[in-house]
Design an enzyme around this catalytic site. Structure first.
Site, PDB file in Angstrom:
ATOM      1  N   ASP A  44      -2.238  -0.418   5.718  1.00 23.12           N
ATOM      2  CA  ASP A  44      -2.620   0.125   6.901  1.00 23.12           C
ATOM      3  C   ASP A  44      -4.032   0.382   7.246  1.00 23.12           C
ATOM      4  OD1 ASP A  44      -3.108   3.483   6.930  1.00 23.12           O
ATOM      5  OD2 ASP A  44      -2.783   2.667   5.251  1.00 23.12           O
ATOM      6  N   ASP A  95      -0.324   5.120   0.791  1.00 25.25           N
ATOM      7  CA  ASP A  95      -0.708   6.180   1.815  1.00 25.25           C
ATOM      8  C   ASP A  95      -0.841   5.666   3.070  1.00 25.25           C
ATOM      9  OD1 ASP A  95      -1.393   9.042   0.507  1.00 25.25           O
ATOM     10  OD2 ASP A  95      -1.919   7.481  -0.911  1.00 25.25           O
ATOM     11  N   ASP A 108       1.070  -1.471  -0.154  1.00 23.16           N
ATOM     12  CA  ASP A 108       0.013  -0.124  -0.201  1.00 23.16           C
ATOM     13  C   ASP A 108       0.746   1.227   0.140  1.00 23.16           C
ATOM     14  OD1 ASP A 108      -2.495   1.657   0.651  1.00 23.16           O
ATOM     15  OD2 ASP A 108      -1.446   1.944   2.490  1.00 23.16           O
TER      16      ASP A 108
END
Length: 252
Positions: free
Chosen positions: A205, A29, A27
């Site tokens: 996240d 961001d 991922d």
């Protein structure tokens, strides 16, 4: 899932040292780079680009970015790298050595919804409409007081978009088609070279990364949560972005 501390924080082990037999999915961001008040203000440090380039070579190309951003934006952020990538939570996907498929024409109702969203955002000048073509994101990181109105707008707009769903994120909500998610994108990569036959690893996240974690866990891979979000199915954890960079940099 691992044990939980008294305050609900996951107490999960860190991932093991990197292996050159892994298929790595990352991922962006909140995982590789910090959030910014505006998505266009995110900065990718040059050392991270160099690290990912070296890691892609070490993995024989089995390194892909899996993001809610469009792939065109990923290419700009990580220039000059052109990694395999899934954008818009899997609605876009570029195979290793491949090119971008053409965009899908969004439903007509989405054009009206975008126009009405811009009218609403005139009341919240620091909030943001992120136009992704056939998907949109409503961001309120810089203006938290807009959250309730933007969420209510998205819920109402969804009634006009058959085949769409709401995807909550970190200070945002997205309206996007249901036909793909990060898990489906990772699964597609795992059926193709150079990813096929390797142990899959996904680092993320956000709630949007849980679809990817499910695919990884089901295939005996390593799902790695960044941060202290409770309720994830990931079995490994890195505390923050700096720890992700250190872990990625530890590969010989």
């Amino acid at each position: 899932m691992g044990a939980m501390s008294a305050d609900g924080t996951p107490t999960l082990p860190p991932p093991p040292p990197l292996s050159d037999r892994w298929a790595m999915f990352l991922d962006v961001d909140g995982t590789l780079v910090d959030f910014a008040d505006h998505p266009e203000r995110v900065v990718v440090p040059a050392h991270l680009v160099r690290r990912l380039e070296a890691l892609a070579v070490a993995l024989d190309g089995a390194l892909a970015l899996v993001s809610g951003r469009r792939i065109e934006t990923l290419d700009r952020l990580f220039d000059p790298l052109r990694l395999p990538a899934a954008g818009m939570h899997g609605l876009q996907r570029r195979r290793a050595g491949g090119t971008l498929p053409p965009d899908v024409e969004p439903p007509g109702a989405l054009h009206d919804i975008k126009a009405h969203a811009r009218e609403l955002l005139a009341r919240y000048p620091q909030a943001l409409l992120e136009d992704k073509g056939e998907a949109i994101g409503l961001h309120w990181r810089a203006m938290p007081e807009a959250a309730a109105d933007l969420q209510a707008f998205a819920i109402q707009a969804l009634t006009r978009l058959p085949g769409y769903h709401l995807q909550p994120g970190d200070h945002l909500v997205e309206l996007r088609p249901q036909r793909a998610d990060k898990g489906a994108a990772i699964l597609a990569f795992l059926q193709e070279p150079p990813f096929a036959g390797r142990r899959p690893v996904f680092v993320g996240d956000d709630l949007t990364d849980e679809h990817g974690f499910e695919v990884i866990e089901a295939r005996g891979g390593l799902a790695v949560l960044v941060g202290d979000r409770a309720g994830s199915i990931a079995r490994h954890r890195l505390p923050d972005i700096a720890a992700v960079h250190a872990w990625l940099g530890a590969h010989p």
